[in-house]
Write an enzyme that holds these catalytic residues in place. Structure first.
Site, PDB file in Angstrom:
ATOM      1  N   LEU A   1       0.935  -1.174  -0.074  1.00  0.00           N
ATOM      2  CA  LEU A   1       0.048   0.062   0.037  1.00  0.00           C
ATOM      3  C   LEU A   1       0.975   1.122   0.191  1.00  0.00           C
ATOM      4  O   LEU A   1       2.088   1.390   0.438  1.00  0.00           O
ATOM      5  CB  LEU A   1      -1.025  -0.024   1.454  1.00  0.00           C
ATOM      6  CG  LEU A   1      -1.763  -1.354   1.402  1.00  0.00           C
ATOM      7  CD1 LEU A   1      -2.748  -1.043   2.844  1.00  0.00           C
ATOM      8  CD2 LEU A   1      -2.554  -1.337   0.260  1.00  0.00           C
ATOM      9  N   CYS A   2       0.196   2.230  -0.525  1.00  0.00           N
ATOM     10  CA  CYS A   2       0.997   3.495  -0.808  1.00  0.00           C
ATOM     11  C   CYS A   2       0.969   4.330   0.605  1.00  0.00           C
ATOM     12  O   CYS A   2       0.524   5.690   0.549  1.00  0.00           O
ATOM     13  CB  CYS A   2       0.435   4.406  -1.891  1.00  0.00           C
ATOM     14  SG  CYS A   2       0.848   3.298  -3.354  1.00  0.00           S
TER      15      CYS A   2
END
Length: 409
Positions: A359-360
């Site tokens: 995930l960012c």
């Protein structure tokens, strides 16, 4: 075998250097599931935990499963044959409970913010509703008139005391849960006036507690409170649900909850309740304690990455599947869940790494600066103590990655 430097389930089994779940080696299990990430729950460990409680606790104690801990239908179906009741907290959980074949009178529905539709469904099915407010009492009465059924109700009390040392406090002081203790007598008079089928009380002070003394004190106070409030009740007590609060060890230094002191105090509380209300049952509502240690979360290493001398294992899993392990489900200071490289459980070699997801966000961390067996792309990272508040308590839609699978083995 050199185990990871964290709390691991006592039932941990390893063969040929690989973690075993339900008698199946982790690589073979991953092949059977078809892809990672996934949760795996060991039915043998769940049954063993229930069996231990039956053996140690007083014979008259009823065990209820709090479905919020793990609502996977297969897990709930299995537990239906082991426990005395199911406690739900939404219309969706109610449907799962009824689909198991559990008798409706053994299902209870708690939680604030129940919708009118949920109330009508619960009343029509004969579910025991734990009333969280005076307004909800009125809405339940209207629901009963609408469907032509007298609602079965209990009052959830927000007591003046709390569960000391609880990881999550649910009672004592201002709370969205339950009816403040001093308002309960007036509410009981309204139950009589509305001619509802009064069953008893629900008193749930807190969760995730490893102190037997604190749990015993809170449960004793809960039963004493129920007995006092019964003097105002429109009918004899038939059930008192005092929650449980039983915790499980997650972090270094945590010790398993000793059950014997709790059992001794429960016997005294049970004697007190029976003296005041001979036909009343005393129920413990257990969720995390039944399933947490029976579950693991498994994801696959996609890449090893070194940044400024810090090694990262980048995996296909993360906080979108397991928010609790990332530290973003109530931890004040982030601490690692017990983690291992599940297909490299043998040997002494360790390297300090961080396990992160795809995930960012920098919050997507499953293990931070933790000594693990040296791993490469394709290896399987295992997060233990993952049978409770895992997938259903996580933001699975974040960044639209595929959902984690679930299996009961």
């Amino acid at each position: 075998m050199s185990a990871p430097s964290h709390v691991l389930p006592q039932q941990l089994s390893v063969a040929d250097g690989c973690l075993q779940l339900g008698g199946i080696g982790l690589p073979r299990l991953a092949e059977r599931v078809g892809r990672t990430p996934f949760y795996a729950y060991d039915r043998g460990q769940i049954a063993q935990r229930v069996g231990t409680l039956r053996r140690v606790l007083p014979a008259g104690i009823r065990l209820h499963y709090a479905m919020k801990a793990n609502p996977m239908p297969a897990v709930v179906q299995m537990l239906t044959g082991l426990v005395d009741g199911i406690d739900v907290a939404s219309g969706g959980e109610l449907r799962v409970a009824l689909d198991t074949g559990m008798a409706p009178e053994r299902v209870s529905f708690a939680g604030p913010g129940k919708t009118d539709g949920e109330l009508r469904s619960a009343v029509a099915a004969g579910i025991l509703l734990h009333l969280e407010s005076e307004q909800e009492l009125d809405r339940v009465a209207v629901a009963g008139e609408h469907v032509g059924v007298v609602p079965r109700v209990a009052i959830r009390i927000n007591p003046d005391f709390e569960l000391k040392l609880a990881g999550m406090k649910m009672g004592g002081g201002p709370r969205p849960f339950g009816v403040d203790e001093e308002r309960v007598p007036a509410m009981l008079r309204t139950v009589r006036q509305r001619e509802l089928d009064f069953q008893g009380f629900h008193i749930f002070c807190g969760a995730q507690n490893l102190s037997a003394a604190a749990i015993a004190e809170a449960q004793t106070l809960s039963v004493q409170l129920a007995v006092r409030m019964a003097e105002h009740a429109p009918a004899p007590l038939r059930q008192v649900n005092i929650g449980a609060g039983f915790g499980v060890p997650y972090f270094p230094g945590d010790q398993p909850l000793p059950l014997e002191p709790v059992a001794n105090a429960l016997q005294q509380s049970l004697d007190l309740l029976r003296a005041a209300a001979p036909d009343a049952a005393l129920a413990l509502e257990l969720g995390r304690y039944l399933v947490a240690e029976a579950g693991v979360y498994v994801c696959r290493v996609l890449e090893r990455k070194i940044s400024h001398g810090h090694t990262y294992l980048i995996t296909d899993g993360g906080l979108h599947h397991h928010l609790a392990a990332s530290g973003n489900f109530g931890q004040r200071v982030r601490r690692n869940f017990p983690v291992a490289i599940g297909n490299r459980m043998a040997g002494e070699a360790r390297e300090v790494v961080s396990v992160v997801g795809p995930l960012c966000t920098p919050l997507d961390v499953l293990a931070e600066q933790m000594p693990l067996a040296p791993a490469v792309a394709g290896d399987l990272v295992v997060v233990f103590q993952s049978g409770a508040y895992g997938l259903s308590a996580s933001p699975a839609g974040f960044l639209s990655h595929p959902p984690a699978l679930e299996v009961l083995v």
